[in-house]
Scaffold this motif. Structure first.
Motif, PDB file in Angstrom:
ATOM      1  N   ALA A 259      -4.811  -5.389   2.582  1.00 28.61           N
ATOM      2  CA  ALA A 259      -4.430  -5.535   3.983  1.00 28.61           C
ATOM      3  C   ALA A 259      -3.676  -4.337   4.545  1.00 28.61           C
ATOM      4  CB  ALA A 259      -3.582  -6.795   4.156  1.00 28.61           C
ATOM      5  N   VAL A 260      -2.987  -3.560   3.701  1.00 25.41           N
ATOM      6  CA  VAL A 260      -2.176  -2.460   4.231  1.00 25.41           C
ATOM      7  C   VAL A 260      -3.022  -1.381   4.894  1.00 25.41           C
ATOM      8  CG1 VAL A 260      -0.244  -2.778   2.634  1.00 25.41           C
ATOM      9  CG2 VAL A 260      -2.126  -1.263   1.997  1.00 25.41           C
ATOM     10  N   ARG A 261      -4.320  -1.368   4.649  1.00 34.26           N
ATOM     11  CA  ARG A 261      -5.171  -0.360   5.295  1.00 34.26           C
ATOM     12  C   ARG A 261      -5.413  -0.685   6.762  1.00 34.26           C
ATOM     13  NH1 ARG A 261     -11.089   0.008   2.969  1.00 34.26           N
ATOM     14  NH2 ARG A 261     -11.507   0.954   4.995  1.00 34.26           N
ATOM     15  N   ASP A 262      -5.047  -1.901   7.195  1.00 33.65           N
ATOM     16  CA  ASP A 262      -5.363  -2.362   8.543  1.00 33.65           C
ATOM     17  C   ASP A 262      -4.096  -2.448   9.393  1.00 33.65           C
ATOM     18  OD1 ASP A 262      -6.226  -3.580  10.848  1.00 33.65           O
ATOM     19  OD2 ASP A 262      -7.431  -5.091   9.823  1.00 33.65           O
ATOM     20  N   PRO A 263      -3.909  -1.529  10.339  1.00 33.93           N
ATOM     21  CA  PRO A 263      -2.694  -1.554  11.169  1.00 33.93           C
ATOM     22  C   PRO A 263      -2.639  -2.743  12.124  1.00 33.93           C
ATOM     23  CG  PRO A 263      -4.219   0.123  11.958  1.00 33.93           C
ATOM     24  CD  PRO A 263      -4.784  -0.388  10.674  1.00 33.93           C
ATOM     25  N   LEU A 264      -3.742  -3.440  12.309  1.00 34.70           N
ATOM     26  CA  LEU A 264      -3.745  -4.567  13.239  1.00 34.70           C
ATOM     27  C   LEU A 264      -3.254  -5.868  12.619  1.00 34.70           C
ATOM     28  CD1 LEU A 264      -7.067  -4.067  15.248  1.00 34.70           C
ATOM     29  CD2 LEU A 264      -4.748  -3.320  15.808  1.00 34.70           C
ATOM     30  N   LEU A 265      -3.137  -5.904  11.313  1.00 36.44           N
ATOM     31  CA  LEU A 265      -2.563  -7.096  10.696  1.00 36.44           C
ATOM     32  C   LEU A 265      -1.064  -7.119  10.956  1.00 36.44           C
ATOM     33  CD1 LEU A 265      -4.478  -7.362   7.311  1.00 36.44           C
ATOM     34  CD2 LEU A 265      -4.660  -8.852   9.294  1.00 36.44           C
ATOM     35  N   ALA A 269       4.372  -2.672   8.329  1.00 36.45           N
ATOM     36  CA  ALA A 269       5.476  -1.968   7.667  1.00 36.45           C
ATOM     37  C   ALA A 269       6.183  -2.877   6.673  1.00 36.45           C
ATOM     38  CB  ALA A 269       6.450  -1.435   8.712  1.00 36.45           C
ATOM     39  N   SER A 270       6.506  -4.111   7.105  1.00 34.12           N
ATOM     40  CA  SER A 270       7.179  -5.038   6.197  1.00 34.12           C
ATOM     41  C   SER A 270       6.254  -5.441   5.052  1.00 34.12           C
ATOM     42  CB  SER A 270       7.652  -6.272   6.951  1.00 34.12           C
ATOM     43  OG  SER A 270       6.555  -6.981   7.502  1.00 34.12           O
ATOM     44  N   LEU A 271       4.965  -5.509   5.323  1.00 33.86           N
ATOM     45  CA  LEU A 271       3.999  -5.828   4.280  1.00 33.86           C
ATOM     46  C   LEU A 271       4.010  -4.743   3.209  1.00 33.86           C
ATOM     47  CD1 LEU A 271       1.731  -7.840   3.502  1.00 33.86           C
ATOM     48  CD2 LEU A 271       0.139  -6.339   4.683  1.00 33.86           C
ATOM     49  N   ALA A 299      -1.104   4.670   3.342  1.00 31.16           N
ATOM     50  CA  ALA A 299      -0.499   3.827   4.378  1.00 31.16           C
ATOM     51  C   ALA A 299       0.951   4.234   4.640  1.00 31.16           C
ATOM     52  CB  ALA A 299      -0.564   2.358   3.956  1.00 31.16           C
ATOM     53  N   ALA A 300       1.671   4.583   3.585  1.00 26.78           N
ATOM     54  CA  ALA A 300       3.065   4.990   3.748  1.00 26.78           C
ATOM     55  C   ALA A 300       3.181   6.303   4.517  1.00 26.78           C
ATOM     56  CB  ALA A 300       3.736   5.119   2.382  1.00 26.78           C
ATOM     57  N   VAL A 301       2.291   7.249   4.211  1.00 25.61           N
ATOM     58  CA  VAL A 301       2.297   8.533   4.928  1.00 25.61           C
ATOM     59  C   VAL A 301       1.961   8.309   6.398  1.00 25.61           C
ATOM     60  CG1 VAL A 301       1.117  10.753   5.143  1.00 25.61           C
ATOM     61  CG2 VAL A 301       1.791   9.915   2.885  1.00 25.61           C
ATOM     62  N   ALA A 302       0.985   7.453   6.669  1.00 22.96           N
ATOM     63  CA  ALA A 302       0.619   7.169   8.060  1.00 22.96           C
ATOM     64  C   ALA A 302       1.757   6.508   8.820  1.00 22.96           C
ATOM     65  CB  ALA A 302      -0.626   6.275   8.096  1.00 22.96           C
TER      66      ALA A 302
END
Length: 490
Positions: A259-265, A269-271, A299-302
């Motif tokens: 799920a972390v690849r999807d910014p719309l979920l 950040a908390s995930l 995801a962290a870099v983004a």
């Protein structure tokens, strides 16, 4: 919980002989394995509070230590010491097996896959006392094989038919099938993985425990994202991302890595913070699908979360140190390259992953190289094109479209002054030197295996490069390759 209490009472009453007691201990282990970690830990602690004989107490302590080790519980080392002492007093066979499983789980949680492999190799699941635990032992061995990149061994293990009478632990057999789905995700057999996972979840079977369902949800979500079916992926993942408290949250860590690849979920950040925290307790969750580790760094870099990127990179480097196999060394280079924007590290990662069967990881690393500002223009363009070809091969049209867009951007827009006057390469000229060597041999009539032996590369590398060649030349078969090569060389 009620079942755990009833079994604990029967074990304390000890109504039968050794065979009956071993069967009860096996049932207790199975019930604990099917529960959420918090429930299993509480139930086993409750069982310890009963008047157990030395052998039963030893076995229950070993079970408790095993569940704790799998979740990265801070009491794991103390519990393993207590279980070891109790076993030394009792000499119980059941406690010996579960103590070994606990020690293997602790090694897994710390990224020491060779250590876990050594412990599990000493277990014999075929003796009658181990029948109840045979599938659990197999499942742990398969998990270690996946982490070591021994995918063919893992495939064989999931399909082995055990000797002796049929096993009664159907839920754990479901776990073997779920592990096979994870293997298929790791090697790029995406359509097959999704088909099996959907069939298992849609069967309505009550034999699937929560952890198996969580693994299947992660598999389906991963495949749907790679296909570009983002709405469908979100639909199956959203219900699983509720804020479960540790240790129960560890059951869903793999789904969260998807799920972390999807910014719309919701609350990405908390995930990410939750996933990183759980992985710091135990890296067990991303052992079967190692390419999820670079995804967390990406995801962290983004998200400009330097701390999360550093922590995941440190974890992967720790695993690579304790498990010095090409797969983890390459992933350590990839995570470092992503965190630091270092094209040299990403090149090293690509080279290392070419020696493995982890095709999704290789495709992702190629696309990372194509997206790195420090990469040479032609190198980045070639990496994007090869990534697109590899995504096409594994059945990931969504990721393929992303790689194709990146390739088009790199072709249309010069990235530095030296490339402004450089004409765009097309046809045979678009091939990398390695691809040219492969194309030349194949056009001359060599087989893929003969080409691999001559060039001292793996068969799979030649196969991947051939697909990249087809993609760059806009062709579909060997005859078209021969014609294209002949026209260019006249």
């Amino acid at each position: 919980m009620e079942a755990l209490h009833v079994l604990a009472a029967e074990i304390a009453a000890n109504p039968g002989g050794e065979r009956h007691r071993a069967d009860l201990i096996g049932r207790l282990a199975q019930a604990a394995a099917l529960e959420q970690p918090a429930t299993a830990l509480a139930g086993l602690r409750h069982a310890l509070g009963r008047r157990l004989d030395d052998r039963s107490r030893s076995a229950v302590l070993a079970l408790l230590a095993t569940i704790a080790a799998r979740t990265g519980h801070p009491d794991t080392d103390a519990l393993l010491r207590d279980a070891g002492t109790a076993h030394a007093w009792s000499g119980d066979h059941a406690s010996a097996r579960h103590l070994a499983l606990g020690r293997a789980a602790r090694s897994l949680s710390h990224g020491d896959l060779p250590g876990a492999h050594a412990v599990l190799a000493a277990l014999d699941p075929d003796v009658w006392l181990a029948r109840r635990d045979a599938t659990a032992i197999r499942a742990e061995r398969i998990l270690v094989q996946l982490g070591l990149g021994r995918y063919q061994d893992a495939r064989t293990s999931t399909r082995e038919v055990p000797d002796g009478p049929p096993s009664r632990d159907a839920p754990l057999n479901g776990r073997l099938a779920a592990l096979d789905c994870l293997r298929m995700v790791a090697v790029g057999e995406l359509p097959e993985a999704a088909a099996l996972a959907v069939t298992m979840l849609g069967s309505g079977s009550t034999d699937l425990d929560r952890e198996v369902r969580a693994l299947l949800v992660a598999v389906i979500g991963e495949v749907r994202y790679r296909r570009g079916e983002h709405d469908d992926a979100r639909a199956i993942l959203r219900p699983c991302l509720t804020a479960a408290r540790w240790p129960d949250s560890t059951m869903w860590t793999l789904a969260c890595c998807v799920a972390v690849r999807d910014p719309l979920l919701s609350a990405p950040a908390s995930l990410l913070t939750r996933v990183v925290a759980d992985l710091h307790r135990s890296v067990r969750s991303f052992v079967p699908v190692p390419h999820f580790a670079p995804r967390l760094v990406r995801a962290a870099v983004a998200a400009h979360d330097t701390r999360a990127a550093d922590r995941v990179t440190e974890l992967v480097e720790l695993v690579a140190t304790r498990t010095p196999v090409p797969l983890w060394r390459a992933l350590a280079e990839q995570t470092r390259g992503l965190r630091e924007g270092d094209p040299d590290a990403l090149r090293s990662a690509v080279d290392g992953l070419r020696t493995t069967e982890a095709w999704p990881a290789l495709a992702d690393a190629l696309l990372d190289l194509a997206n790195t500002p420090g990469a040479r223009p032609t190198e980045a363009r070639d990496a994007a094109q090869e990534a697109a070809a590899l995504y096409a091969r594994i059945g990931a049209p969504g990721d393929q479209a992303t790689a194709d867009r990146r390739s088009a951007q790199l072709t249309a827009t010069p990235r530095d002054r030296s490339s402004i006057d450089e004409p765009a390469r097309a046809g045979i000229d678009a091939l990398t030197p390695a691809e040219e060597r492969v194309a030349e041999m194949l056009a001359a009539g060599a087989t893929k295996r003969e080409t691999a032996e001559t060039l001292f590369v793996s068969f799979h590398t030649v196969d991947t490069q051939l697909r990249s060649i087809y993609h760059k030349l806009g062709i579909n078969n060997r005859m078209q390759l021969v014609r294209a090569w002949d026209r260019t060389r006249r």
